[in-house]
Design a protein around this motif. Structure first.
Motif, PDB file in Angstrom:
ATOM      1  N   VAL A   1      26.191   5.935   7.756  1.00  0.00           N
ATOM      2  CA  VAL A   1      26.709   7.238   8.200  1.00  0.00           C
ATOM      3  C   VAL A   1      28.218   7.254   7.960  1.00  0.00           C
ATOM      4  O   VAL A   1      28.873   6.213   8.053  1.00  0.00           O
ATOM      5  N   TYR A   2      28.756   8.415   7.611  1.00  0.00           N
ATOM      6  CA  TYR A   2      30.206   8.511   7.401  1.00  0.00           C
ATOM      7  C   TYR A   2      30.703   9.925   7.635  1.00  0.00           C
ATOM      8  O   TYR A   2      29.923  10.883   7.639  1.00  0.00           O
ATOM      9  N   GLU A   3      31.995  10.020   7.873  1.00  0.00           N
ATOM     10  CA  GLU A   3      32.632  11.309   8.117  1.00  0.00           C
ATOM     11  C   GLU A   3      33.984  11.340   7.426  1.00  0.00           C
ATOM     12  O   GLU A   3      34.625  10.303   7.283  1.00  0.00           O
ATOM     13  N   ILE A   4      34.414  12.530   7.070  1.00  0.00           N
ATOM     14  CA  ILE A   4      35.785  12.693   6.582  1.00  0.00           C
ATOM     15  C   ILE A   4      36.541  13.519   7.608  1.00  0.00           C
ATOM     16  O   ILE A   4      36.085  14.600   8.001  1.00  0.00           O
ATOM     17  N   GLN A   5      37.640  12.968   8.088  1.00  0.00           N
ATOM     18  CA  GLN A   5      38.408  13.605   9.164  1.00  0.00           C
ATOM     19  C   GLN A   5      39.835  13.871   8.688  1.00  0.00           C
ATOM     20  O   GLN A   5      40.419  13.041   8.006  1.00  0.00           O
TER      21      GLN A   5
ATOM     22  N   GLY B   1      46.406  12.728   4.019  1.00  0.00           N
ATOM     23  CA  GLY B   1      46.231  12.058   5.305  1.00  0.00           C
ATOM     24  C   GLY B   1      44.802  12.030   5.820  1.00  0.00           C
ATOM     25  O   GLY B   1      44.582  11.955   7.024  1.00  0.00           O
ATOM     26  N   LEU B   2      43.824  12.077   4.925  1.00  0.00           N
ATOM     27  CA  LEU B   2      42.433  12.074   5.383  1.00  0.00           C
ATOM     28  C   LEU B   2      41.987  10.660   5.771  1.00  0.00           C
ATOM     29  O   LEU B   2      42.530   9.670   5.278  1.00  0.00           O
ATOM     30  N   ARG B   3      40.981  10.610   6.642  1.00  0.00           N
ATOM     31  CA  ARG B   3      40.423   9.328   7.070  1.00  0.00           C
ATOM     32  C   ARG B   3      38.928   9.371   6.778  1.00  0.00           C
ATOM     33  O   ARG B   3      38.264  10.372   7.063  1.00  0.00           O
ATOM     34  N   LEU B   4      38.437   8.278   6.198  1.00  0.00           N
ATOM     35  CA  LEU B   4      36.999   8.184   5.943  1.00  0.00           C
ATOM     36  C   LEU B   4      36.424   7.168   6.931  1.00  0.00           C
ATOM     37  O   LEU B   4      36.757   5.973   6.849  1.00  0.00           O
ATOM     38  N   ALA B   5      35.659   7.632   7.881  1.00  0.00           N
ATOM     39  CA  ALA B   5      35.083   6.746   8.901  1.00  0.00           C
ATOM     40  C   ALA B   5      33.666   6.367   8.472  1.00  0.00           C
ATOM     41  O   ALA B   5      32.896   7.215   8.015  1.00  0.00           O
ATOM     42  N   LEU B   6      33.343   5.080   8.603  1.00  0.00           N
ATOM     43  CA  LEU B   6      32.065   4.566   8.084  1.00  0.00           C
ATOM     44  C   LEU B   6      31.382   3.687   9.129  1.00  0.00           C
ATOM     45  O   LEU B   6      32.041   2.957   9.879  1.00  0.00           O
ATOM     46  N   ASN B   7      30.045   3.767   9.147  1.00  0.00           N
ATOM     47  CA  ASN B   7      29.279   2.916  10.058  1.00  0.00           C
ATOM     48  C   ASN B   7      27.868   2.757   9.496  1.00  0.00           C
ATOM     49  O   ASN B   7      27.478   3.474   8.569  1.00  0.00           O
ATOM     50  N   SER B   8      27.105   1.817  10.040  1.00  0.00           N
ATOM     51  CA  SER B   8      25.674   1.751   9.731  1.00  0.00           C
ATOM     52  C   SER B   8      24.925   1.732  11.044  1.00  0.00           C
ATOM     53  O   SER B   8      25.277   0.977  11.953  1.00  0.00           O
TER      54      SER B   8
END
Ligand code: ATP
Ligand code: MG
Length: 424
Positions: A265-269, A159-166
């Motif tokens: 930029v990105y995060e794993i939540q 159930g992980l989410r990979l959030a991405l942005n620039s």
């Protein structure tokens, strides 16, 4: 009452926790090597200026979280709060620009931040991370993001989410900053005091504010303010990630708390949200090496929090094998037999058989109870009869069967099936 406790926010990692640590570290090492990353281990402390320069003066880390001290020579040093700055310093110091680029490095290190301790938030914690330095290609961002994603899959987290942005470049950012200030100006009463203070110098951080999510949700989006090059770079990245089958969610509120990030930029939540929700984060830092006095050198990297990953493994009920019990417990009757038991225990260990020894002058019965408590598979019993026969009685503790085994073949008899001879 004991006189001392571990410092606040610093935890002992006890033996029963070690299987989790071993498991996570092994996956990190396995996948980093698979992707061609080599391990680096910088010192625990650095010139404080390194972090002020790289992480940025406006960040929480530099403003309130750094463990700074003066050594006896008068130098001002800081315990490392993050890994990227040290890795980039080492890249420059050891002339890694002359190696084939990009240079791929990974680490697994304790970090120190003076924070308010709570679940998943410590003052000494551990990060693994990887950095790919010397190349701006979006395919390298895709590689680093893919490596992060595959790693969290290997941990078995669901159930992980990979959030991405620039967030663009320092050149394109002033225009975005202006748009953000114009948007937030009439709402400054709604944001938290920290954000009000950051409004002028670090308006990006307001998007991160937990106080008013709806306000941040409707704010101008960095993707709409990118320069042409950054927009193209981001498009390529998304295309490569699609090709790699890495699922990502565009999140325009994701800006990251460190100053050195540019573009990606990105995060794993994790699935279960909380105040300590992020379990790993990364991005591109094209200006960082230059900021540290080097030539213009792009880079991209990621850092994951070991404690938070382990917390999530436990929450999701990922079970790991407990630390191994001894194979054999050596028990004895009498002083003569004890001397032989000490020797035999040593011989078993040198032959690669995990062995424990009864201590003191306990009765055989008490020693056998101890043997069961350690979880040993066999008890090796030495008494007068055994000594006279140059043998031991080997009792299978689970089956409650026993047999005589000559001392010369004891190690061979006790070795676990499939375990080879000792490599010592
Ligand atoms: P947060 O917003 O939770 O403070 P951060 O943005 O400061 O996180 P980073 O500097 O990006 O975190 O560090 C990368 C990862 O290290 C985080 O995603 C988290 O898993 C972990 N981490 C950061 N600070 C701590 C801490 N004090 N204790 C435990 N883990 C931490
Ligand atoms: Mg933080």
């Amino acid at each position: 009452m004991p006189k001392f406790r571990a410092p606040r926010g610093a935890a002992d990692i006890l033996p029963e926790e070690q299987p989790y640590w071993d498991f996570v570290s092994q996956q990190v090492e396995r996948l980093c090597r698979l992707y061609g990353y080599r391990r680096i281990e910088p010192p625990l402390f650095e010139d404080v200026g390194l972090f002020e320069r790289s992480v940025g003066a406006e960040t929480d880390i530099v403003q309130k979280e750094m463990y700074t001290f003066q050594d006896k020579g008068g130098d001002t040093l800081a315990l490392r709060p993050e890994g990227t700055a040290s890795v980039c310093r080492a890249y420059l110091e050891h002339g890694m620009q002359s190696l084939p680029q990009p240079v791929r490095l990974y680490y697994l290190l304790p970090m120190f931040r003076y924070e308010r301790p709570q679940a998943g938030r410590y003052r000494q914690f551990h990060q693994f991370g990887f950095e790919a330095i010397g190349e701006a290609d979006a395919a390298l961002d895709a590689e680093v993001i893919d490596l992060s994603w595959q790693l969290y899959r290997a941990f078995g987290l669901k159930g992980l989410r990979l959030a991405l942005n620039s967030i663009g470049t320092p050149e394109s950012r002033p225009r975005y900053h202006e748009a953000l200030r114009a948007y937030y100006q009439p709402h400054l009463g709604q944001v938290c005091p920290d954000c009000r203070a950051r409004f002028e110098r670090a308006p990006l951080r307001l998007l991160d504010c937990k106080q008013d999510a709806a306000l941040a949700e409707a704010a101008p989006r960095s993707l709409d303010y990118l320069d042409g090059e950054s927009a193209r770079h981001f498009q390529q990245l998304c295309r490569y990630l699609d090709g790699l089958d890495v699922p990502y969610t565009l999140d325009h509120r994701l800006v990251r708390g460190l100053d050195y990030y540019t573009r990606t930029v990105y995060e794993i939540q994790p699935a279960q949200e909380g105040s300590q929700s992020t379990i790993g984060a990364g991005g591109r830092y094209d200006g960082l090496i230059q900021e540290l006095g080097g030539p213009p050198t792009p880079g991209v990297g990621f850092a994951g929090g070991m404690e938070r990953i382990i917390l999530n493994l436990k929450r999701q009920g990922v079970a790991l094998a407990a630390t191994a019990a001894p194979r054999a417990f050596v028990a004895f009757v009498g002083e003569e037999a004890k001397a032989v038991a000490v020797r035999v225990t040593g011989e078993l260990r040198r032959a690669g058989v995990a062995a424990a020894l009864g201590l003191g002058d306990r009765s055989l019965k008490a020693q056998l109870r101890q043997a069961s408590a350690t979880g040993a598979a066999y008890a090796v019993i030495l008494g007068a009869d055994e000594l006279a026969a140059g043998a031991a009685t080997v009792r299978d503790l689970a089956q409650a069967t026993q047999e005589r085994v000559p001392l010369g073949t004891l190690a061979e008899r006790l070795r676990a099936p499939g375990s080879g001879p000792s490599s010592l």
